[in-house]
Design a protein around this motif. Structure first.
Motif, PDB file in Angstrom:
ATOM      1  N   VAL A   1      -8.276   5.639  -8.263  1.00 54.82           N
ATOM      2  CA  VAL A   1      -7.122   5.219  -7.471  1.00 54.82           C
ATOM      3  C   VAL A   1      -7.234   3.727  -7.208  1.00 54.82           C
ATOM      4  O   VAL A   1      -8.297   3.229  -6.840  1.00 54.82           O
ATOM      5  N   ARG A   2      -6.102   3.013  -7.394  1.00 47.87           N
ATOM      6  CA  ARG A   2      -6.070   1.584  -7.114  1.00 47.87           C
ATOM      7  C   ARG A   2      -4.675   1.246  -6.586  1.00 47.87           C
ATOM      8  O   ARG A   2      -3.658   1.715  -7.108  1.00 47.87           O
ATOM      9  N   LEU A   3      -4.664   0.430  -5.552  1.00 48.38           N
ATOM     10  CA  LEU A   3      -3.374   0.007  -5.006  1.00 48.38           C
ATOM     11  C   LEU A   3      -2.701  -0.962  -5.965  1.00 48.38           C
ATOM     12  O   LEU A   3      -3.368  -1.737  -6.666  1.00 48.38           O
ATOM     13  N   PRO A   4      -1.371  -0.965  -6.007  1.00 52.63           N
ATOM     14  CA  PRO A   4      -0.675  -1.822  -6.970  1.00 52.63           C
ATOM     15  C   PRO A   4      -0.635  -3.276  -6.519  1.00 52.63           C
ATOM     16  O   PRO A   4      -0.657  -3.587  -5.331  1.00 52.63           O
ATOM     17  N   GLY A   5      -0.542  -4.182  -7.485  1.00 54.44           N
ATOM     18  CA  GLY A   5      -0.260  -5.587  -7.250  1.00 54.44           C
ATOM     19  C   GLY A   5      -1.270  -6.293  -6.369  1.00 54.44           C
ATOM     20  O   GLY A   5      -2.488  -6.126  -6.497  1.00 54.44           O
ATOM     21  N   VAL A   6      -0.709  -7.109  -5.481  1.00 55.32           N
ATOM     22  CA  VAL A   6      -1.533  -7.929  -4.599  1.00 55.32           C
ATOM     23  C   VAL A   6      -2.392  -7.071  -3.687  1.00 55.32           C
ATOM     24  O   VAL A   6      -3.535  -7.413  -3.370  1.00 55.32           O
ATOM     25  N   LEU A   7      -1.866  -5.911  -3.266  1.00 57.44           N
ATOM     26  CA  LEU A   7      -2.655  -5.024  -2.406  1.00 57.44           C
ATOM     27  C   LEU A   7      -3.910  -4.554  -3.117  1.00 57.44           C
ATOM     28  O   LEU A   7      -4.975  -4.407  -2.506  1.00 57.44           O
ATOM     29  N   GLY A   8      -3.773  -4.317  -4.396  1.00 58.00           N
ATOM     30  CA  GLY A   8      -4.953  -3.897  -5.148  1.00 58.00           C
ATOM     31  C   GLY A   8      -6.016  -4.958  -5.208  1.00 58.00           C
ATOM     32  O   GLY A   8      -7.217  -4.651  -5.246  1.00 58.00           O
ATOM     33  N   GLU A   9      -5.602  -6.225  -5.231  1.00 61.55           N
ATOM     34  CA  GLU A   9      -6.581  -7.314  -5.235  1.00 61.55           C
ATOM     35  C   GLU A   9      -7.191  -7.506  -3.853  1.00 61.55           C
ATOM     36  O   GLU A   9      -8.380  -7.804  -3.723  1.00 61.55           O
ATOM     37  N   ALA A  10      -6.361  -7.351  -2.807  1.00 64.57           N
ATOM     38  CA  ALA A  10      -6.863  -7.578  -1.444  1.00 64.57           C
ATOM     39  C   ALA A  10      -7.669  -6.400  -0.929  1.00 64.57           C
ATOM     40  O   ALA A  10      -8.650  -6.588  -0.194  1.00 64.57           O
ATOM     41  N   LEU A  11      -7.276  -5.222  -1.300  1.00 64.10           N
ATOM     42  CA  LEU A  11      -7.944  -4.009  -0.819  1.00 64.10           C
ATOM     43  C   LEU A  11      -8.432  -3.212  -2.015  1.00 64.10           C
ATOM     44  O   LEU A  11      -7.691  -2.430  -2.629  1.00 64.10           O
ATOM     45  N   PRO A  12      -9.666  -3.379  -2.349  1.00 66.15           N
ATOM     46  CA  PRO A  12     -10.209  -2.701  -3.539  1.00 66.15           C
ATOM     47  C   PRO A  12     -10.317  -1.196  -3.319  1.00 66.15           C
ATOM     48  O   PRO A  12     -10.195  -0.698  -2.197  1.00 66.15           O
ATOM     49  N   PRO A  13     -10.567  -0.428  -4.376  1.00 62.42           N
ATOM     50  CA  PRO A  13     -10.704   1.036  -4.258  1.00 62.42           C
ATOM     51  C   PRO A  13     -11.795   1.453  -3.291  1.00 62.42           C
ATOM     52  O   PRO A  13     -11.689   2.498  -2.635  1.00 62.42           O
ATOM     53  N   SER A  14     -12.886   0.662  -3.204  1.00 62.43           N
ATOM     54  CA  SER A  14     -13.956   1.030  -2.261  1.00 62.43           C
ATOM     55  C   SER A  14     -13.430   1.052  -0.824  1.00 62.43           C
ATOM     56  O   SER A  14     -13.828   1.900  -0.011  1.00 62.43           O
ATOM     57  N   TRP A  15     -12.564   0.081  -0.482  1.00 68.76           N
ATOM     58  CA  TRP A  15     -11.977   0.074   0.870  1.00 68.76           C
ATOM     59  C   TRP A  15     -11.088   1.285   1.087  1.00 68.76           C
ATOM     60  O   TRP A  15     -11.104   1.910   2.149  1.00 68.76           O
ATOM     61  N   LEU A  16     -10.289   1.633   0.084  1.00 69.91           N
ATOM     62  CA  LEU A  16      -9.402   2.782   0.209  1.00 69.91           C
ATOM     63  C   LEU A  16     -10.187   4.061   0.414  1.00 69.91           C
ATOM     64  O   LEU A  16      -9.822   4.909   1.247  1.00 69.91           O
ATOM     65  N   ALA A  17     -11.286   4.237  -0.321  1.00 69.43           N
ATOM     66  CA  ALA A  17     -12.096   5.454  -0.194  1.00 69.43           C
ATOM     67  C   ALA A  17     -12.738   5.568   1.176  1.00 69.43           C
ATOM     68  O   ALA A  17     -12.920   6.671   1.722  1.00 69.43           O
ATOM     69  N   THR A  18     -13.100   4.428   1.786  1.00 71.68           N
ATOM     70  CA  THR A  18     -13.783   4.451   3.084  1.00 71.68           C
ATOM     71  C   THR A  18     -12.792   4.434   4.246  1.00 71.68           C
ATOM     72  O   THR A  18     -12.985   5.140   5.252  1.00 71.68           O
TER      73      THR A  18
ATOM     74  N   GLY B   1     -18.906  -1.492  -0.237  1.00 70.31           N
ATOM     75  CA  GLY B   1     -18.325  -1.778  -1.550  1.00 70.31           C
ATOM     76  C   GLY B   1     -19.018  -1.012  -2.649  1.00 70.31           C
ATOM     77  O   GLY B   1     -18.370  -0.528  -3.589  1.00 70.31           O
ATOM     78  N   LEU B   2     -20.347  -0.857  -2.547  1.00 71.42           N
ATOM     79  CA  LEU B   2     -21.093  -0.129  -3.565  1.00 71.42           C
ATOM     80  C   LEU B   2     -20.801   1.357  -3.508  1.00 71.42           C
ATOM     81  O   LEU B   2     -20.387   1.973  -4.492  1.00 71.42           O
ATOM     82  N   VAL B   3     -21.037   1.952  -2.327  1.00 66.85           N
ATOM     83  CA  VAL B   3     -20.880   3.408  -2.208  1.00 66.85           C
ATOM     84  C   VAL B   3     -19.413   3.804  -2.378  1.00 66.85           C
ATOM     85  O   VAL B   3     -19.088   4.789  -3.052  1.00 66.85           O
ATOM     86  N   GLY B   4     -18.492   3.045  -1.788  1.00 65.21           N
ATOM     87  CA  GLY B   4     -17.092   3.369  -1.936  1.00 65.21           C
ATOM     88  C   GLY B   4     -16.614   3.216  -3.366  1.00 65.21           C
ATOM     89  O   GLY B   4     -15.804   4.009  -3.857  1.00 65.21           O
ATOM     90  N   GLY B   5     -17.103   2.167  -4.052  1.00 65.98           N
ATOM     91  CA  GLY B   5     -16.719   2.004  -5.452  1.00 65.98           C
ATOM     92  C   GLY B   5     -17.239   3.137  -6.306  1.00 65.98           C
ATOM     93  O   GLY B   5     -16.534   3.628  -7.201  1.00 65.98           O
ATOM     94  N   LEU B   6     -18.494   3.573  -6.063  1.00 66.95           N
ATOM     95  CA  LEU B   6     -19.021   4.717  -6.810  1.00 66.95           C
ATOM     96  C   LEU B   6     -18.205   5.977  -6.535  1.00 66.95           C
ATOM     97  O   LEU B   6     -17.975   6.785  -7.443  1.00 66.95           O
ATOM     98  N   ALA B   7     -17.776   6.150  -5.305  1.00 69.52           N
ATOM     99  CA  ALA B   7     -16.975   7.330  -4.992  1.00 69.52           C
ATOM    100  C   ALA B   7     -15.635   7.313  -5.720  1.00 69.52           C
ATOM    101  O   ALA B   7     -15.085   8.371  -6.054  1.00 69.52           O
ATOM    102  N   MET B   8     -15.093   6.106  -6.003  1.00 69.29           N
ATOM    103  CA  MET B   8     -13.811   5.995  -6.698  1.00 69.29           C
ATOM    104  C   MET B   8     -13.964   5.850  -8.201  1.00 69.29           C
ATOM    105  O   MET B   8     -12.969   5.650  -8.914  1.00 69.29           O
ATOM    106  N   GLY B   9     -15.213   5.906  -8.720  1.00 68.84           N
ATOM    107  CA  GLY B   9     -15.449   5.826 -10.169  1.00 68.84           C
ATOM    108  C   GLY B   9     -15.699   4.435 -10.675  1.00 68.84           C
ATOM    109  O   GLY B   9     -15.767   4.230 -11.899  1.00 68.84           O
ATOM    110  N   ASP B  10     -15.844   3.464  -9.789  1.00 68.97           N
ATOM    111  CA  ASP B  10     -16.074   2.085 -10.189  1.00 68.97           C
ATOM    112  C   ASP B  10     -17.575   1.821 -10.199  1.00 68.97           C
ATOM    113  O   ASP B  10     -18.192   1.601  -9.150  1.00 68.97           O
ATOM    114  N   ARG B  11     -18.212   1.831 -11.400  1.00 72.50           N
ATOM    115  CA  ARG B  11     -19.651   1.655 -11.521  1.00 72.50           C
ATOM    116  C   ARG B  11     -19.937   0.217 -11.957  1.00 72.50           C
ATOM    117  O   ARG B  11     -19.417  -0.246 -12.975  1.00 72.50           O
TER     118      ARG B  11
END
Length: 515
Positions: free
Chosen positions: A194-211, A174-184
Motif C-alpha cells: 500500500v502506498r499513498l498517491p502523489g505528494v502524500l506518498g512522498e511525505a507519508l511513506p508506507p511505514s508511517w501508514l502501517a504504524t 521506518g524499518l519495522v513498518g516498511g517490513l510490514a508493508m513489504g518494503d525490504r
C-alpha cells in the motif's frame, strides 16, 4: 414470633417493619434510570470488560513484540542482540501498561497521558505499537466517557499527535513498518503493498501508514464510543431528574389537595358543630325558663333540642364517612367493614343539605327564640341549582343565623332573603342588633372562622361576600355567580341598594365578625 391483632373477630397481622418498595410508575422509572445515571455498572460486567481488554492487550503485545523476529527477520537488519533488546523492551512496556488499564476510569486524563508516553517509548525502542494502539483507544474512551468533549479532544490530540510524528520520523518505525508493508531495504525490487498517491506518498511513506493507521482508527473509535456513553448517561440523568420533578410536583399537588380537603372538612365541621351547639344551648335555656310557666312550650323546645342534636350527629358522621370512604362516589359505601359500614353503626349517606332545607333551618332558629323573617326561600329556580351551590347557600344562612343567636340576643328581627338573579344567587341575612334588655353575658366572642368559612365558600364560586355593621345591626350579603337564571330576573348590578335591601345579617359590630 409474629404478633396478631384481633379486630371485629378478624385476625390481622401487623405490617413488617422496614422500607416499603415504591411500586408507582415514577418509582419504577427512577429505579430503572438510576442504573444509567453514571453509577457503576454491574461488577461482573466490569470484570468481564477489563479482563477482555487486558487479555487482548497482552496477546497483541506478545504476538508482535516477541514474534517480530519470526515475522520480519529483524536480526538480519539490526542484529540478534538488538532484536532481543527490542523484544524484551516491548514485553516490559506491555507489562507496565497492564496496571494502567486497570485504573483508567479512576484518573482518566492522567492515565491517558502516561499511556501515550509509553506508546511513544515502545515506538522508539520496538518500532511498532505492539498493542498500545488498543491501550490508547481504551484510555481515550475513559476520558470521553467522564469528561467534556472539549477536554476529550484536547487529550486525544495531545496523545496521538506525538505518536503520529514518531511514526513518521523514528528510525525503527521506518524499518519495522516498511517490513510490514513489504518494503525490504535489501531488495531493490520489493513490492510495497500500500502506498499513498502523489505528494502524500512522498511525505507519508508506507511505514508511517502501517504504524499510524491503527492508532488513528482505534483512537477515533474510542473517543466516539466514549462520547456516546457519556451522552447516554447524561440523557438518563436528565430523564431521572424530570421524573423526580414530576413526582415532586405530583406529591405537592397531593399535599395541596389534602390541605384543601382538610380545610373543607374543618369548615363543614365548624358550621355543623357551632350551629348545633348554639341552637341547643338556646333551646335548653328556653326550655328551662318555660318549664314552670309553659310546660308544653318547654317540651317542644326539648324535642327540638333532641332533633337538633340528632341532625348534627348525622351531619358529622356523614362528613367523616365521605372523608374516609374508599370511593365516595359509590352510594352506600363508607369507611368500615366490607359492606361499607362500621362494626356498630351505619354511616348515614343522606344528601348534603340544600335550599329545600332552609325552611326547616329557619324554623329551628325560631323555636330557639330568634324572630326570623324570610323572603324568596320558595322562589322558583333555587331547587335547580347545583348541589354545591345549594350547600353553600344553606351554610351561609346557617352561619349567619348562628352568629345572630350568639352575638345579638334579643334582637328585634332577623331578615333572610335568597334571590335568584339572572347571573348570580344573592343571599342576604341582616339583624337589628342586640335587644335593649339582652344579657351581656349571653353574648359570646367568636374565633373568626365563621366569616372566614363563608368567604371561602363564596370565593370557590368566584363570588363576593360583604359582612359588617348595618343600621345598628349586622349584615351578611353573598353573591354567588350562577349563569342561567330566571328570564327577566335582575342582574347583579340591579340588586337593591343598601337603603332598600331587606336583608341584613346578625350580631353587633363589636364582636359578631369574629364568629
Amino acid at each position: 414470633m409474629t404478633d396478631t391483632l384481633h379486630r371485629g373477630g378478624r385476625a390481622e397481622t401487623p405490617a413488617r417493619r422496614g422500607p416499603v418498595p415504591d411500586t408507582s410508575a415514577a418509582g419504577r422509572a427512577a429505579e430503572l434510570l438510576s442504573g444509567l445515571r453514571g453509577g457503576p455498572a454491574p461488577a461482573w460486567l466490569r470484570v468481564l470488560a477489563t479482563t477482555g481488554l487486558v487479555t487482548a492487550f497482552v496477546l497483541w503485545g506478545l504476538l508482535f513484540g516477541v514474534g517480530a523476529e519470526s515475522m520480519y527477520l529483524l536480526s538480519d537488519y539490526v542484529g540478534e542482540d538488538q532484536s532481543f533488546v527490542m523484544a524484551a523492551s516491548s514485553v516490559t512496556l506491555t507489562a507496565v501498561g497492564v496496571p494502567l488499564l486497570l485504573v483508567r476510569h479512576r484518573r482518566p486524563v492522567l492515565v491517558a497521558g502516561v499511556i501515550g508516553a509509553l506508546a511513544a517509548l515502545v515506538l522508539l525502542v520496538a518500532g511498532a505499537g505492539n498493542g498500545y494502539e488498543l491501550a490508547v483507544a481504551a484510555a481515550l474512551y475513559a476520558v470521553a466517557a467522564a469528561r467534556s468533549p472539549r477536554t476529550t479532544w484536547v487529550v486525544a490530540a495531545a496523545v496521538t499527535i506525538p505518536l503520529l510524528a514518531l511514526a513518521r520520523f523514528a528510525p525503527r518505525v521506518g524499518l519495522v513498518g516498511g517490513l510490514a508493508m513489504g518494503d525490504r531495504p535489501d531488495e531493490a525490487d520489493s513490492i510495497v503493498r500500500v502506498r499513498l498517491p502523489g505528494v502524500l506518498g512522498e511525505a507519508l511513506p508506507p511505514s508511517w501508514l502501517a504504524t499510524a493507521a491503527p492508532f488513528i482508527v482505534l483512537a477515533l473509535l474510542g473517543v466516539a464510543f466514549g462520547v456516546a456513553a457519556r451522552d447516554a448517561r447524561l440523557r438518563a440523568a436528565e430523564a431521572l431528574k424530570a421524573t423526580a420533578a414530576r413526582a415532586a410536583e405530583e406529591e405537592q399537588r397531593a399535599r395541596v389537595t389534602q390541605a384543601d380537603e382538610r380545610a373543607r372538612v374543618a369548615r363543614e365541621m365548624h358550621d355543623v358543630i357551632a350551629h348545633s351547639i348554639t341552637v341547643m344551648i338556646a333551646l335548653g335555656g328556653g326550655a328551662a325558663a318555660a318549664l314552670d310557666k309553659s310546660p308544653e312550650q318547654a317540651r317542644r323546645a326539648l324535642d327540638e333540642l333532641v332533633d337538633t342534636g340528632r341532625v348534627a350527629l348525622e351531619d358529622v358522621r356523614r362528613i367523616l364517612g365521605v372523608l374516609h370512604s374508599p370511593d365516595p362516589t359509590t352510594p352506600g359505601t363508607a369507611a368500615g367493614g366490607p359492606h361499607g359500614t362500621d362494626d356498630d353503626d351505619e354511616v348515614p349517606m343522606a344528601p348534603a343539605p340544600g335550599v329545600e332545607d332552609l325552611d326547616r333551618l329557619v324554623e329551628r332558629f325560631r323555636t330557639a327564640g330568634l324572630p326570623v323573617r324570610t323572603a324568596g326561600l320558595a322562589a322558583a329556580g333555587l331547587d335547580g341549582l347545583d348541589a354545591t351551590v345549594q350547600l353553600a347557600v344553606f351554610r351561609i344562612v346557617q352561619e349567619s343565623l348562628t352568629n345572630t343567636l350568639r352575638h345579638a340576643p334579643g334582637t328585634a328581627s332577623v331578615d333572610v332573603a335568597v334571590r335568584r338573579l339572572a347571573d348570580a344567587v344573592e343571599v342576604v341575612v341582616a339583624d337589628r342588633g342586640p335587644g335593649h334588655g339582652a344579657d351581656p353575658v349571653a353574648r359570646t366572642s367568636g374565633s373568626g372562622r365563621g366569616v372566614a368559612g363563608m368567604t371561602g365558600r363564596v370565593a370557590a364560586f368566584g363570588g363576593t361576600l360583604e359582612a359588617g355593621p348595618y343600621r345598628g345591626g349586622w349584615r351578611v350579603r353573598a353573591l354567588l355567580p350562577q349563569p342561567g337564571g330566571a328570564p327577566g330576573a335582575p342582574q347583579v348590578g340591579d340588586a337593591p341598594s343598601d337603603d332598600t335591601a331587606v336583608t341584613v345579617t346578625t350580631a353587633p359590630a363589636t364582636n359578631e365578625g369574629e364568629a
